[in-house]
Scaffold this motif. Structure first.
Motif, PDB file in Angstrom:
ATOM      1  N   VAL A  64       0.854  -1.189   0.000  1.00 16.58           N
ATOM      2  CA  VAL A  64       0.000   0.000   0.000  1.00 16.58           C
ATOM      3  C   VAL A  64       0.889   1.237   0.000  1.00 16.58           C
ATOM      4  N   VAL A  65       0.702   2.102  -0.997  1.00 13.69           N
ATOM      5  CA  VAL A  65       1.500   3.332  -1.093  1.00 13.69           C
ATOM      6  C   VAL A  65       0.560   4.502  -1.361  1.00 13.69           C
ATOM      7  N   LEU A  66       1.044   5.703  -1.059  1.00 14.05           N
ATOM      8  CA  LEU A  66       0.304   6.933  -1.344  1.00 14.05           C
ATOM      9  C   LEU A  66       0.964   7.609  -2.530  1.00 14.05           C
ATOM     10  N   GLU A  67       0.236   7.748  -3.633  1.00 14.53           N
ATOM     11  CA  GLU A  67       0.753   8.333  -4.861  1.00 14.53           C
ATOM     12  C   GLU A  67      -0.120   9.521  -5.258  1.00 14.53           C
ATOM     13  N   ARG A  68       0.467  10.727  -5.238  1.00 18.76           N
ATOM     14  CA  ARG A  68      -0.258  11.953  -5.599  1.00 18.76           C
ATOM     15  C   ARG A  68      -1.540  12.096  -4.771  1.00 18.76           C
ATOM     16  N   GLY A  69      -1.444  11.743  -3.500  1.00 18.91           N
ATOM     17  CA  GLY A  69      -2.568  11.895  -2.592  1.00 18.91           C
ATOM     18  C   GLY A  69      -3.598  10.793  -2.667  1.00 18.91           C
ATOM     19  N   ARG A  70      -3.385   9.789  -3.516  1.00 22.60           N
ATOM     20  CA  ARG A  70      -4.342   8.700  -3.647  1.00 22.60           C
ATOM     21  C   ARG A  70      -3.702   7.371  -3.234  1.00 22.60           C
ATOM     22  N   THR A  71      -4.497   6.541  -2.608  1.00 19.74           N
ATOM     23  CA  THR A  71      -4.004   5.246  -2.154  1.00 19.74           C
ATOM     24  C   THR A  71      -3.905   4.286  -3.325  1.00 19.74           C
ATOM     25  N   GLN A  72      -2.743   3.637  -3.445  1.00 21.90           N
ATOM     26  CA  GLN A  72      -2.535   2.622  -4.473  1.00 21.90           C
ATOM     27  C   GLN A  72      -2.221   1.276  -3.824  1.00 21.90           C
ATOM     28  N   PHE A 106      -3.493  -0.875  -8.532  1.00 20.12           N
ATOM     29  CA  PHE A 106      -4.870  -0.422  -8.423  1.00 20.12           C
ATOM     30  C   PHE A 106      -4.874   0.872  -7.612  1.00 20.12           C
ATOM     31  N   GLU A 107      -5.634   1.861  -8.087  1.00 19.96           N
ATOM     32  CA  GLU A 107      -5.669   3.163  -7.414  1.00 19.96           C
ATOM     33  C   GLU A 107      -7.091   3.496  -6.987  1.00 19.96           C
ATOM     34  N   TRP A 108      -7.200   4.108  -5.817  1.00 18.40           N
ATOM     35  CA  TRP A 108      -8.497   4.496  -5.272  1.00 18.40           C
ATOM     36  C   TRP A 108      -9.069   5.674  -6.060  1.00 18.40           C
ATOM     37  N   ASN A 109     -10.296   5.491  -6.527  1.00 17.88           N
ATOM     38  CA  ASN A 109     -11.013   6.563  -7.224  1.00 17.88           C
ATOM     39  C   ASN A 109     -12.091   7.083  -6.284  1.00 17.88           C
ATOM     40  N   PRO A 110     -11.908   8.269  -5.693  1.00 15.25           N
ATOM     41  CA  PRO A 110     -12.891   8.765  -4.713  1.00 15.25           C
ATOM     42  C   PRO A 110     -14.260   9.047  -5.326  1.00 15.25           C
ATOM     43  N   ALA A 111     -14.296   9.401  -6.601  1.00 13.30           N
ATOM     44  CA  ALA A 111     -15.580   9.687  -7.237  1.00 13.30           C
ATOM     45  C   ALA A 111     -16.425   8.425  -7.361  1.00 13.30           C
ATOM     46  N   PHE A 135     -11.449   0.947  -5.998  1.00 11.14           N
ATOM     47  CA  PHE A 135     -10.139   0.873  -6.627  1.00 11.14           C
ATOM     48  C   PHE A 135     -10.285   0.509  -8.090  1.00 11.14           C
ATOM     49  N   GLU A 136      -9.401   1.108  -8.936  1.00 15.76           N
ATOM     50  CA  GLU A 136      -9.417   0.840 -10.366  1.00 15.76           C
ATOM     51  C   GLU A 136      -8.040   0.426 -10.836  1.00 15.76           C
ATOM     52  N   ASP A 137      -8.008  -0.452 -11.840  1.00 11.95           N
ATOM     53  CA  ASP A 137      -6.750  -0.941 -12.395  1.00 11.95           C
ATOM     54  C   ASP A 137      -6.043   0.186 -13.135  1.00 11.95           C
ATOM     55  N   ARG A 138      -4.817   0.516 -12.725  1.00 15.09           N
ATOM     56  CA  ARG A 138      -4.069   1.607 -13.350  1.00 15.09           C
ATOM     57  C   ARG A 138      -3.282   1.161 -14.563  1.00 15.09           C
ATOM     58  N   LEU A 139      -3.130  -0.157 -14.774  1.00 19.50           N
ATOM     59  CA  LEU A 139      -2.302  -0.648 -15.876  1.00 19.50           C
ATOM     60  C   LEU A 139      -3.124  -0.968 -17.103  1.00 19.50           C
TER      61      LEU A 139
END
Length: 232
Positions: free
Chosen positions: A196-204, A218-223, A227-231
């Motif tokens: 678990v890392v914080l990237e540009r203020g979003r949890t990945q 996978f990155e957290w989409n607050p809207a 979590f959504e696949d970033r790749l």
């Protein structure tokens, strides 16, 4: 001579491949109590070293224990570590056997600051060996990394099996929010499969990529509150 060279090249490739993959381990999953508090414990045995995490059922935040060679220690204990990696308590087992042959464990939990001790009682609920699981089927393996709101599990049918999904669990109620299906099966790194890392203020959520292990992010989409696949 040509056959010998081909054999040596094949053997060297096999050694390199094995060295790059996570070593084999077994995982024992327990539920039980420290005093009157319900807990879940995962103990990993790898190359004679025991590593473990546990969480209180009330808070659902994984707590790391310091790795130990329990068969070489006198008190059969493991130090509980705080967020800074400092020992704050000790879990001591009456018997250091984390296998199907020992379905029940007892011991004590001792706070280093106050000296207070509480009884520790655990029951084995699943055992994941190198190539099989007991009982049969997939079992959720708690991950050491968590976020403020979530903890994570990977369903496993055996400690050597590839990982196909990540379960996102809510700390507030212990319910599953989301199951993240991996585009390619990922390498099993036990309790540290998910980072678990914080990237540009979003949890990945990340799974490390190597020559033999496809990565995943996978990155957290607050809207969308998921979590959504970033790749992709």
């Amino acid at each position: 001579m040509g056959h010998s060279r081909r054999w040596n090249a094949w053997l060297a490739g096999l050694v390199l491949s094995c060295a790059s993959l996570p070593s084999l381990a077994s995982h024992a999953i327990y539920t039980g109590r420290i005093g009157n508090s319900g807990i879940t414990v995962v103990i990993e045995s790898r190359n004679a070293v025991q590593r473990a995490i546990y969480s209180y059922d009330r808070y659902r935040t994984p707590i790391r224990l310091k790795p130990a060679f329990l068969h070489q220690t006198r008190d059969l204990g493991m130090d509980e570590l705080d967020a800074a990696g400092l020992p704050i308590a000790r879990l001591r087992f009456d018997v250091a056997s984390f296998h199907r042959s020992t379905p029940r464990l007892t011991g004590t939990w001792t706070d280093y600051r106050s000296g207070r001790s509480l009884p520790l009682e655990l029951e084995l609920v699943a055992y994941l060996d190198y190539d099989e699981a007991w009982p049969d089927g997939a079992h959720p393996l708690l991950q050491a990394a968590s976020s403020e709101r979530f903890y994570f599990q990977v369903p496993m049918g055996g400690s050597a099996a590839a990982v196909g999904a990540i379960e996102v669990m809510q700390k507030s109620d212990g319910q599953r929010l989301q199951t993240l299906e991996l585009p390619q099966p990922g390498c099993n790194r036990g309790m540290d499969t998910v980072q678990v890392v914080l990237e540009r203020g979003r949890t990945q959520l990340r799974m490390a990529q190597t020559a033999h292990c496809p990565g995943a992010v996978f990155e957290w989409n607050p809207a969308e509150a998921r979590f959504e696949d970033r790749l992709r």
